[in-house]
Design a protein around this motif. Structure first.
Motif, PDB file in Angstrom:
ATOM      1  N   VAL A   1       0.846  -1.202   0.000  1.00  0.00           N
ATOM      2  CA  VAL A   1       0.000   0.000   0.000  1.00  0.00           C
ATOM      3  C   VAL A   1       0.880   1.249   0.000  1.00  0.00           C
ATOM      4  CG1 VAL A   1      -1.737   1.307   1.294  1.00  0.00           C
ATOM      5  CG2 VAL A   1      -1.915  -1.200   1.128  1.00  0.00           C
ATOM      6  N   GLN A   2       1.902   1.262   0.840  1.00  0.00           N
ATOM      7  CA  GLN A   2       2.783   2.426   0.919  1.00  0.00           C
ATOM      8  C   GLN A   2       3.578   2.619  -0.370  1.00  0.00           C
ATOM      9  OE1 GLN A   2       4.809   1.537   4.602  1.00  0.00           O
ATOM     10  NE2 GLN A   2       3.271   2.632   5.793  1.00  0.00           N
ATOM     11  N   GLN A   3       4.011   1.540  -0.986  1.00  0.00           N
ATOM     12  CA  GLN A   3       4.721   1.648  -2.259  1.00  0.00           C
ATOM     13  C   GLN A   3       3.803   2.222  -3.327  1.00  0.00           C
ATOM     14  OE1 GLN A   3       8.154   0.842  -2.777  1.00  0.00           O
ATOM     15  NE2 GLN A   3       7.646   2.148  -4.493  1.00  0.00           N
ATOM     16  N   GLN A   4       2.547   1.811  -3.317  1.00  0.00           N
ATOM     17  CA  GLN A   4       1.580   2.319  -4.290  1.00  0.00           C
ATOM     18  C   GLN A   4       1.339   3.816  -4.075  1.00  0.00           C
ATOM     19  OE1 GLN A   4       0.929   0.474  -6.643  1.00  0.00           O
ATOM     20  NE2 GLN A   4      -0.926   1.087  -7.615  1.00  0.00           N
ATOM     21  N   ILE A   5       1.214   4.239  -2.823  1.00  0.00           N
ATOM     22  CA  ILE A   5       1.029   5.661  -2.527  1.00  0.00           C
ATOM     23  C   ILE A   5       2.236   6.459  -3.035  1.00  0.00           C
ATOM     24  CG2 ILE A   5       0.898   7.390  -0.677  1.00  0.00           C
ATOM     25  CD1 ILE A   5      -0.636   5.287   0.950  1.00  0.00           C
ATOM     26  N   GLU A   6       3.431   5.980  -2.748  1.00  0.00           N
ATOM     27  CA  GLU A   6       4.628   6.682  -3.206  1.00  0.00           C
ATOM     28  C   GLU A   6       4.688   6.750  -4.728  1.00  0.00           C
ATOM     29  OE1 GLU A   6       7.823   4.601  -1.228  1.00  0.00           O
ATOM     30  OE2 GLU A   6       7.758   5.978   0.468  1.00  0.00           O
ATOM     31  N   ASN A   7       4.426   5.628  -5.388  1.00  0.00           N
ATOM     32  CA  ASN A   7       4.467   5.599  -6.858  1.00  0.00           C
ATOM     33  C   ASN A   7       3.440   6.539  -7.472  1.00  0.00           C
ATOM     34  OD1 ASN A   7       6.488   3.683  -6.709  1.00  0.00           O
ATOM     35  ND2 ASN A   7       5.158   1.967  -7.209  1.00  0.00           N
ATOM     36  N   LEU A   8       2.201   6.437  -7.008  1.00  0.00           N
ATOM     37  CA  LEU A   8       1.141   7.279  -7.566  1.00  0.00           C
ATOM     38  C   LEU A   8       1.320   8.737  -7.150  1.00  0.00           C
ATOM     39  CD1 LEU A   8      -1.926   4.897  -7.159  1.00  0.00           C
ATOM     40  CD2 LEU A   8      -0.663   5.422  -9.259  1.00  0.00           C
ATOM     41  N   GLY A   9       1.898   8.965  -5.971  1.00  0.00           N
ATOM     42  CA  GLY A   9       2.161  10.321  -5.517  1.00  0.00           C
ATOM     43  C   GLY A   9       3.131  11.063  -6.420  1.00  0.00           C
ATOM     44  N   LYS A  10       4.015  10.322  -7.080  1.00  0.00           N
ATOM     45  CA  LYS A  10       4.982  10.917  -7.999  1.00  0.00           C
ATOM     46  C   LYS A  10       4.398  11.205  -9.374  1.00  0.00           C
ATOM     47  CE  LYS A  10       8.789   8.476  -5.800  1.00  0.00           C
ATOM     48  NZ  LYS A  10       9.666   7.310  -5.914  1.00  0.00           N
ATOM     49  N   SER A  11       3.260  10.625  -9.667  1.00  0.00           N
ATOM     50  CA  SER A  11       2.646  10.780 -10.987  1.00  0.00           C
ATOM     51  C   SER A  11       2.104  12.199 -11.153  1.00  0.00           C
ATOM     52  CB  SER A  11       1.515   9.774 -11.158  1.00  0.00           C
ATOM     53  OG  SER A  11       0.893   9.963 -12.398  1.00  0.00           O
ATOM     54  N   THR A  12       2.607  12.897 -12.147  1.00  0.00           N
ATOM     55  CA  THR A  12       2.197  14.287 -12.344  1.00  0.00           C
ATOM     56  C   THR A  12       0.839  14.412 -13.028  1.00  0.00           C
ATOM     57  OG1 THR A  12       3.421  14.362 -14.423  1.00  0.00           O
ATOM     58  CG2 THR A  12       4.566  15.143 -12.447  1.00  0.00           C
ATOM     59  N   ASN A  13       0.315  13.324 -13.582  1.00  0.00           N
ATOM     60  CA  ASN A  13      -0.964  13.430 -14.284  1.00  0.00           C
ATOM     61  C   ASN A  13      -2.161  13.081 -13.407  1.00  0.00           C
ATOM     62  OD1 ASN A  13      -0.341  10.630 -14.283  1.00  0.00           O
ATOM     63  ND2 ASN A  13      -1.788  10.313 -15.955  1.00  0.00           N
ATOM     64  N   LEU A  14      -1.942  12.703 -12.146  1.00  0.00           N
ATOM     65  CA  LEU A  14      -3.055  12.351 -11.264  1.00  0.00           C
ATOM     66  C   LEU A  14      -3.365  13.487 -10.294  1.00  0.00           C
ATOM     67  CD1 LEU A  14      -2.127   8.651 -10.373  1.00  0.00           C
ATOM     68  CD2 LEU A  14      -3.817   9.442 -12.054  1.00  0.00           C
ATOM     69  N   ASP A  15      -4.658  13.770 -10.150  1.00  0.00           N
ATOM     70  CA  ASP A  15      -5.105  14.810  -9.223  1.00  0.00           C
ATOM     71  C   ASP A  15      -5.542  14.234  -7.879  1.00  0.00           C
ATOM     72  OD1 ASP A  15      -5.024  17.116 -11.099  1.00  0.00           O
ATOM     73  OD2 ASP A  15      -6.526  15.924 -12.165  1.00  0.00           O
ATOM     74  N   ALA A  16      -6.067  13.015  -7.909  1.00  0.00           N
ATOM     75  CA  ALA A  16      -6.605  12.405  -6.692  1.00  0.00           C
ATOM     76  C   ALA A  16      -6.425  10.899  -6.763  1.00  0.00           C
ATOM     77  CB  ALA A  16      -8.083  12.748  -6.532  1.00  0.00           C
ATOM     78  N   LEU A  17      -6.346  10.275  -5.586  1.00  0.00           N
ATOM     79  CA  LEU A  17      -6.229   8.823  -5.471  1.00  0.00           C
ATOM     80  C   LEU A  17      -7.371   8.334  -4.598  1.00  0.00           C
ATOM     81  CD1 LEU A  17      -2.409   8.649  -4.623  1.00  0.00           C
ATOM     82  CD2 LEU A  17      -3.489   8.562  -6.889  1.00  0.00           C
ATOM     83  N   ILE A  18      -8.069   7.310  -5.077  1.00  0.00           N
ATOM     84  CA  ILE A  18      -9.174   6.746  -4.313  1.00  0.00           C
ATOM     85  C   ILE A  18      -8.870   5.272  -4.059  1.00  0.00           C
ATOM     86  CG2 ILE A  18     -11.655   6.335  -4.193  1.00  0.00           C
ATOM     87  CD1 ILE A  18     -11.962   8.667  -6.229  1.00  0.00           C
ATOM     88  N   PHE A  19      -8.640   4.951  -2.798  1.00  0.00           N
ATOM     89  CA  PHE A  19      -8.374   3.585  -2.368  1.00  0.00           C
ATOM     90  C   PHE A  19      -9.666   2.990  -1.824  1.00  0.00           C
ATOM     91  CE2 PHE A  19      -4.334   5.680  -2.264  1.00  0.00           C
ATOM     92  CZ  PHE A  19      -3.387   4.698  -2.545  1.00  0.00           C
TER      93      PHE A  19
END
Length: 167
Positions: free
Chosen positions: A60-78
């Motif tokens: 879960v933490q690796q996914q947050i870090e990876n997606l957090g670096k993505s410049t094209n995403l505005d929001a993450l919904i888990f």
């Protein structure tokens, strides 16, 4: 009568990442992940990432870090893993990454859940906040809970909250 917020950010199209946290779901059986995507698209938003990962804190933490670096995403919904069973570790993994929390999200979600399912709502550890200038929501895995959170809380406020982060 419920007061409606001012439409200061209507018309914004946002790109969201959807992550289902489950030890058993597949893309074919992930009703909650599919529902989140359908509701986002129906609201004129786009899905820029979709993943199913195991309920393991490191994943879960690796996914947050990876997606957090993505410049094209505005929001993450888990979705998934927000209860109190031994395998429910999503809250613990996500909460420590949040740079700012939105306590009102969890409070309102549990209040609305209480109206639907009664006192069992106290077991939900749904949470929201900000990480790496991205809005993060963590929802239970049940489709009913996902629909409630998306329709009553997330979709009405998503554009406004993202616009606040981007100021």
């Amino acid at each position: 009568m419920t007061q409606q917020p001012h439409p200061d950010s209507s018309g914004m199209t946002l790109t969201c990442g959807v992550v289902t946290i489950s030890d058993t779901r597949t893309p074919e059986t992930d009703k909650s992940g599919q529902l989140i995507q359908q509701l986002l698209i129906a609201a004129n938003h786009t899905v820029g990432a979709y993943e199913i990962i195991k309920d393991e804190p490191a994943e879960v933490q690796q996914q947050i870090e990876n997606l957090g670096k993505s410049t094209n995403l505005d929001a993450l919904i888990f979705n998934g893993g927000t209860g109190i069973a031994p395998r429910d570790t999503t809250y613990d993994a996500i909460e420590q990454f949040l740079e700012k929390t939105l306590p009102g999200f969890g409070e309102l979600f549990r209040f609305l859940s209480y109206q639907q399912i009664g006192s069992r709502a106290i077991a939900s550890r749904a949470v929201a906040g900000v990480y790496q200038n991205k809005l993060i929501f963590s929802l239970p895995g049940s489709s009913n809970a996902v629909q409630l959170a998306m329709e009553k809380l997330i979709l009405p406020e998503l554009a406004h909250l993202v616009s606040q982060i981007q100021k």
